[in-house]
Scaffold this active site. Sequence first.
Site, short mmCIF file in Angstrom:
data_model
loop_
_atom_site.label_atom_id
_atom_site.label_comp_id
_atom_site.label_asym_id
_atom_site.label_seq_id
_atom_site.Cartn_x
_atom_site.Cartn_y
_atom_site.Cartn_z
N SER A 102 0.83 -1.20 0.00
CA SER A 102 0.00 0.00 0.00
C SER A 102 0.88 1.26 0.00
CB SER A 102 -0.96 -0.03 1.19
OG SER A 102 -1.97 0.94 1.05
N GLU A 124 -9.65 -4.57 -6.31
CA GLU A 124 -9.39 -3.36 -5.52
C GLU A 124 -9.41 -2.11 -6.39
OE1 GLU A 124 -5.30 -2.52 -4.17
OE2 GLU A 124 -4.87 -4.63 -4.60
N HIS A 160 -7.32 -5.30 -1.65
CA HIS A 160 -6.10 -4.57 -1.29
C HIS A 160 -5.30 -5.32 -0.23
CE1 HIS A 160 -3.73 -0.90 -1.22
NE2 HIS A 160 -3.84 -0.83 0.09
#
Length: 309
Positions: A155, A250, A280
Site C-alpha cells: 500500500s 481493488e 487490497h
Amino acid sequence: MPSTQSEAVRRHWAAARLAMVRPDAEQPDDESWGNLTAEPREVDYLETSVETSVGTAVEADARGLPAMWAVPKHSTEDRVLLCMHGGGYISGSMYTHRKMFGHLAKATGARALIFDYRLAPEHTHPTQVDDATAAYQWLLTQGISADHIAFAGDSAGGGLAITTQLRARERGLPLPAAAMLFSPWVDPEATGESYGTNRDRDPFFYQESVRLFASMFLGEGGDPRDPLANPLFADLCGLGPIYIQVGGDETLLSDARRLDEHARKAGVDVRLDVFPDMLHTFQMAAGRTPEADLAVRAMADWVRPKLHL
C-alpha cells in the site's frame, strides 16, 4: 473463485469502512490489521532501533527509528529485505506487519528489517520518505551491500519503496537490488479508472476516502504531483527490477497498472501480477489463505536470484 478463507480480508475492510463512517460502530484496535496474518513458524523477532544521524530521524528522536529484525531459521545473514509497512502514511506499524514480512523473509531465506516511520497528520510529507531513506542508509553502514538488499512494501509502503529509491539517488546512494510491491498506493490524486470500475467490489478504498488520506499525508499546500509523493511523475530510469502484485477487485488496481507502464517506459524491468477476485493487500492473510501464500511464494521465488540466493 476466491477461497472461503479469503473472505476474512473482505470482512476486515468492510469493518474498517463501517468504523470510519459510523463513530458508534465497533472501532478496530491499532493492531487489528495484523490479525489477518498467521504466525510464521521458525521466525525470531528482535526489536531494535535504526541509529542514524542522516536526515530528520534523529531530530525526531535521538534514539532513532523503532525497528524490528525478523530472522528466519537458517536465513542468510548478509541478505536483507528492508520492509515498509502500509497504512496510508497515517497508520500501521512494524507490529501490524511483522508476521506478513516474516512470511516473506522465511520464503526468501533472508533477514527482514521492519521499521516505523513517523506518521501523518502529525508528520507530513516528506518526513516518511526521509525516514525510510535514513533507515536504508543505516543498513548500508552496517556492512550490507546495496546489491544484497531488496525493498518490500504494501500500500503506502509500496509507494515508499519507490520514492525512497528516488531520495537515495538524490543523495548519491547506491540503489537496492530489487523492489517488491504489494498493492502499491502511488497516486495521491486518486485518478485511476479502477476507482469507478471496482467501486462496487472494493468495500473500503473509495476515491473520496483515498483523497482524504492523501490530504493528511501531504499537509496543507502539499503537491500531489511531487515525484517524491507520486512516483508516476518521477524519472524512474536506473531503478532495479520491480515486482508488483495487486488484487483484481481493488480500486487501487489502476495505481499498479500505471506504475507498471510508467516504469517500463523508463526502461525498468517490471513484473505485474493481478490476482483475480482479491482485495487490497490480500497478502496480509499469509498463512491463512491459499491466495496470500501463493503470492508470497511468488515474490520470494522472484527476488532470490536478484539477491544471489
